[in-house]
Design a protein around this motif. Sequence first.
Motif, PDB file in Angstrom:
ATOM      1  N   ASP A  23      96.727   1.946 -16.120  1.00  0.00           N
ATOM      2  CA  ASP A  23      97.120   0.637 -16.651  1.00  0.00           C
ATOM      3  C   ASP A  23      96.358  -0.499 -15.958  1.00  0.00           C
ATOM      4  O   ASP A  23      96.195  -1.571 -16.525  1.00  0.00           O
ATOM      5  N   GLN A  24      95.889  -0.248 -14.734  1.00  0.00           N
ATOM      6  CA  GLN A  24      95.278  -1.333 -13.958  1.00  0.00           C
ATOM      7  C   GLN A  24      93.754  -1.338 -13.955  1.00  0.00           C
ATOM      8  O   GLN A  24      93.142  -2.401 -13.897  1.00  0.00           O
ATOM      9  N   TRP A  25      93.135  -0.163 -13.964  1.00  0.00           N
ATOM     10  CA  TRP A  25      91.678  -0.092 -13.799  1.00  0.00           C
ATOM     11  C   TRP A  25      91.064   0.904 -14.757  1.00  0.00           C
ATOM     12  O   TRP A  25      91.694   1.915 -15.099  1.00  0.00           O
ATOM     13  N   HIS A  26      89.781   0.636 -15.130  1.00  0.00           N
ATOM     14  CA  HIS A  26      89.015   1.580 -15.954  1.00  0.00           C
ATOM     15  C   HIS A  26      87.575   1.601 -15.412  1.00  0.00           C
ATOM     16  O   HIS A  26      86.637   1.122 -16.060  1.00  0.00           O
ATOM     17  N   PRO A  27      87.401   2.155 -14.205  1.00  0.00           N
ATOM     18  CA  PRO A  27      86.105   1.996 -13.524  1.00  0.00           C
ATOM     19  C   PRO A  27      84.938   2.698 -14.197  1.00  0.00           C
ATOM     20  O   PRO A  27      83.802   2.201 -14.125  1.00  0.00           O
ATOM     21  N   THR A  28      85.167   3.831 -14.864  1.00  0.00           N
ATOM     22  CA  THR A  28      84.020   4.475 -15.524  1.00  0.00           C
ATOM     23  C   THR A  28      83.567   3.639 -16.724  1.00  0.00           C
ATOM     24  O   THR A  28      82.393   3.649 -17.091  1.00  0.00           O
ATOM     25  N   GLN A  29      84.494   2.910 -17.332  1.00  0.00           N
ATOM     26  CA  GLN A  29      84.117   2.015 -18.438  1.00  0.00           C
ATOM     27  C   GLN A  29      83.195   0.910 -17.930  1.00  0.00           C
ATOM     28  O   GLN A  29      82.168   0.602 -18.546  1.00  0.00           O
ATOM     29  N   ALA A  30      83.563   0.320 -16.799  1.00  0.00           N
ATOM     30  CA  ALA A  30      82.759  -0.805 -16.282  1.00  0.00           C
ATOM     31  C   ALA A  30      81.335  -0.359 -15.970  1.00  0.00           C
ATOM     32  O   ALA A  30      80.378  -1.117 -16.176  1.00  0.00           O
ATOM     33  N   LEU A  31      81.170   0.867 -15.480  1.00  0.00           N
ATOM     34  CA  LEU A  31      79.809   1.346 -15.193  1.00  0.00           C
ATOM     35  C   LEU A  31      78.983   1.408 -16.484  1.00  0.00           C
ATOM     36  O   LEU A  31      77.818   1.002 -16.508  1.00  0.00           O
ATOM     37  N   ALA A  32      79.603   1.907 -17.553  1.00  0.00           N
ATOM     38  CA  ALA A  32      78.890   1.962 -18.842  1.00  0.00           C
ATOM     39  C   ALA A  32      78.579   0.557 -19.348  1.00  0.00           C
ATOM     40  O   ALA A  32      77.508   0.306 -19.926  1.00  0.00           O
ATOM     41  N   PRO A  70      80.319   7.458  -3.863  1.00  0.00           N
ATOM     42  CA  PRO A  70      81.690   7.608  -3.377  1.00  0.00           C
ATOM     43  C   PRO A  70      82.239   9.002  -3.699  1.00  0.00           C
ATOM     44  O   PRO A  70      81.873   9.592  -4.704  1.00  0.00           O
ATOM     45  N   ARG A  71      83.118   9.516  -2.820  1.00  0.00           N
ATOM     46  CA  ARG A  71      83.741  10.824  -3.083  1.00  0.00           C
ATOM     47  C   ARG A  71      84.707  10.711  -4.269  1.00  0.00           C
ATOM     48  O   ARG A  71      84.661  11.491  -5.190  1.00  0.00           O
ATOM     49  N   HIS A  72      85.590   9.711  -4.209  1.00  0.00           N
ATOM     50  CA  HIS A  72      86.523   9.453  -5.314  1.00  0.00           C
ATOM     51  C   HIS A  72      86.060   8.202  -6.062  1.00  0.00           C
ATOM     52  O   HIS A  72      85.387   7.348  -5.486  1.00  0.00           O
ATOM     53  N   LEU A  73      86.483   8.067  -7.308  1.00  0.00           N
ATOM     54  CA  LEU A  73      86.321   6.793  -8.019  1.00  0.00           C
ATOM     55  C   LEU A  73      87.702   6.427  -8.557  1.00  0.00           C
ATOM     56  O   LEU A  73      88.129   6.923  -9.596  1.00  0.00           O
ATOM     57  N   LEU A  74      88.401   5.583  -7.800  1.00  0.00           N
ATOM     58  CA  LEU A  74      89.796   5.273  -8.139  1.00  0.00           C
ATOM     59  C   LEU A  74      89.956   3.868  -8.698  1.00  0.00           C
ATOM     60  O   LEU A  74      90.749   3.635  -9.593  1.00  0.00           O
ATOM     61  N   LYS A  75      89.220   2.923  -8.134  1.00  0.00           N
ATOM     62  CA  LYS A  75      89.275   1.546  -8.631  1.00  0.00           C
ATOM     63  C   LYS A  75      88.013   0.817  -8.199  1.00  0.00           C
ATOM     64  O   LYS A  75      87.387   1.185  -7.197  1.00  0.00           O
ATOM     65  N   ASP A  76      87.672  -0.219  -8.941  1.00  0.00           N
ATOM     66  CA  ASP A  76      86.406  -0.912  -8.714  1.00  0.00           C
ATOM     67  C   ASP A  76      86.364  -1.606  -7.357  1.00  0.00           C
ATOM     68  O   ASP A  76      85.290  -1.767  -6.777  1.00  0.00           O
ATOM     69  N   THR A  77      87.530  -2.015  -6.869  1.00  0.00           N
ATOM     70  CA  THR A  77      87.539  -2.725  -5.585  1.00  0.00           C
ATOM     71  C   THR A  77      87.191  -1.795  -4.419  1.00  0.00           C
ATOM     72  O   THR A  77      86.951  -2.273  -3.317  1.00  0.00           O
ATOM     73  N   ASP A  78      87.159  -0.488  -4.646  1.00  0.00           N
ATOM     74  CA  ASP A  78      86.750   0.439  -3.575  1.00  0.00           C
ATOM     75  C   ASP A  78      85.232   0.523  -3.449  1.00  0.00           C
ATOM     76  O   ASP A  78      84.731   1.109  -2.490  1.00  0.00           O
ATOM     77  N   LEU A  79      84.517   0.027  -4.449  1.00  0.00           N
ATOM     78  CA  LEU A  79      83.064   0.237  -4.489  1.00  0.00           C
ATOM     79  C   LEU A  79      82.313  -0.918  -3.830  1.00  0.00           C
ATOM     80  O   LEU A  79      82.775  -2.061  -3.845  1.00  0.00           O
ATOM     81  N   SER A  80      81.145  -0.611  -3.310  1.00  0.00           N
ATOM     82  CA  SER A  80      80.240  -1.662  -2.830  1.00  0.00           C
ATOM     83  C   SER A  80      79.212  -1.927  -3.931  1.00  0.00           C
ATOM     84  O   SER A  80      79.021  -1.098  -4.836  1.00  0.00           O
ATOM     85  N   SER A  81      78.522  -3.057  -3.802  1.00  0.00           N
ATOM     86  CA  SER A  81      77.487  -3.349  -4.800  1.00  0.00           C
ATOM     87  C   SER A  81      76.397  -2.282  -4.740  1.00  0.00           C
ATOM     88  O   SER A  81      75.849  -1.870  -5.769  1.00  0.00           O
ATOM     89  N   GLY A  82      76.090  -1.790  -3.536  1.00  0.00           N
ATOM     90  CA  GLY A  82      75.058  -0.761  -3.394  1.00  0.00           C
ATOM     91  C   GLY A  82      75.458   0.528  -4.101  1.00  0.00           C
ATOM     92  O   GLY A  82      74.618   1.190  -4.729  1.00  0.00           O
ATOM     93  N   GLN A  83      76.731   0.885  -4.006  1.00  0.00           N
ATOM     94  CA  GLN A  83      77.197   2.109  -4.678  1.00  0.00           C
ATOM     95  C   GLN A  83      77.134   1.958  -6.196  1.00  0.00           C
ATOM     96  O   GLN A  83      76.719   2.884  -6.900  1.00  0.00           O
ATOM     97  N   ILE A  84      77.526   0.801  -6.690  1.00  0.00           N
ATOM     98  CA  ILE A  84      77.461   0.600  -8.149  1.00  0.00           C
ATOM     99  C   ILE A  84      76.006   0.666  -8.610  1.00  0.00           C
ATOM    100  O   ILE A  84      75.679   1.362  -9.579  1.00  0.00           O
ATOM    101  N   GLN A  85      75.141  -0.041  -7.893  1.00  0.00           N
ATOM    102  CA  GLN A  85      73.731  -0.052  -8.303  1.00  0.00           C
ATOM    103  C   GLN A  85      73.148   1.352  -8.258  1.00  0.00           C
ATOM    104  O   GLN A  85      72.404   1.761  -9.155  1.00  0.00           O
TER     105      GLN A  85
END
Length: 337
Positions: A132-141, A7-22
């Motif tokens: 306050d709502q999301w911490h997407p880089t944490q979830a990746l770790a 993804p170009r931006h990483l703003l919140k987890d709901t923007d990501l697909s499972s393929g992008q996370i993997q």
Amino acid sequence: MTEPISPRHLLKDTDLSSGQIQHLLDVASRLKSERREGHEQRRLIGTNLALLFEKASTRTRAAFEIAIYEQGGNCTYIDPASSHVGVSESIEDTAKVLGRFYDGIAFRGFEQADVEAIASAAGVPVWNALTDQWHPTQALADLLTMSESMASPLRERSVCFLGDGHDNVANSLMVSGALLGMDVRIACPATLRPDEGVVAAAQLDAAVSGGSVLVTDDIDVAISGADFLYTDVWVSMGEARERWAERIPLLRPFRIDASMLGRTGNPGVKFLHCLPSIHDRHSQLGQELFADYGLDGAEVSDEVFRSPQSLVFDQAENRLHTIKAVVVGSLTRLEQA
Ligand code: CP
Ligand code: NVA
């Protein structure tokens, strides 16, 4: 149009697909190996990045800085105490200026709307370093740490978050875990449930991935057989100090101690925490909570925090490798990285 693999931006987890996370997890593993084996390539030479932080940080700031330096780039740390941001200049104007100077911006702040406004205004990639709502880089770790600790895939594993179910870490874990097909449970008091919209989004993802999402105040149902127990601070940054008085009686039953690990019925259960953690009295807040409420540690016992089941420092290290994957992925063509 097919979605970009990074993804170009990483703003919140709901923007990501499972393929992008993997893909980001695969790249993080590869970058981690390169670093360990001493042949890391420098893919960010000539790149300048801004770290715009409105809240304190140890891990996230350090991870961005070291990730960028190790990849050959430069960065500038900017906060409200030493700049105009949010004080005498709007977020939007700051974003427009930084976008003229920098190739990307990591933002840590209060409102999710602010990181989204920066992404709209800056014209360069923007990464959410916590709101306050999301911490997407944490979830990746967290996902990388869980997958490294198990021989079988995450879609065969369960994670239970206990505590403040509506915090940023719980939201990101729930959605990203569901996207990867995990069995995700949130154990929290009824008054601290995640927003129903976030739960619904996670449940939709789980329906596609083969995972599941459960939110309940029944601790024994939530932790039964869990592979991972996860907790976070009971009062997050930006919340009033007075919140402790209401949260302590509410959340005390959700504290993770040795007996909570035992109640899972899984002798192999592991412990996760994003950190920082109140697990003893060796911090100013730890001392204050002891003095004011008689609490010796809060969300986790010192025994569990320091136990062999605890993965917390592996998680912290993985902030570096996953953040590196996010930045390199946004700014370079990862398939060639
Ligand atoms: N887990 C985490 O985001 O830590 P910091 O607040 O230290 O960045
Ligand atoms: N929920 C916590 C996470 C800290 C990394 C907070 O927002 O303070």
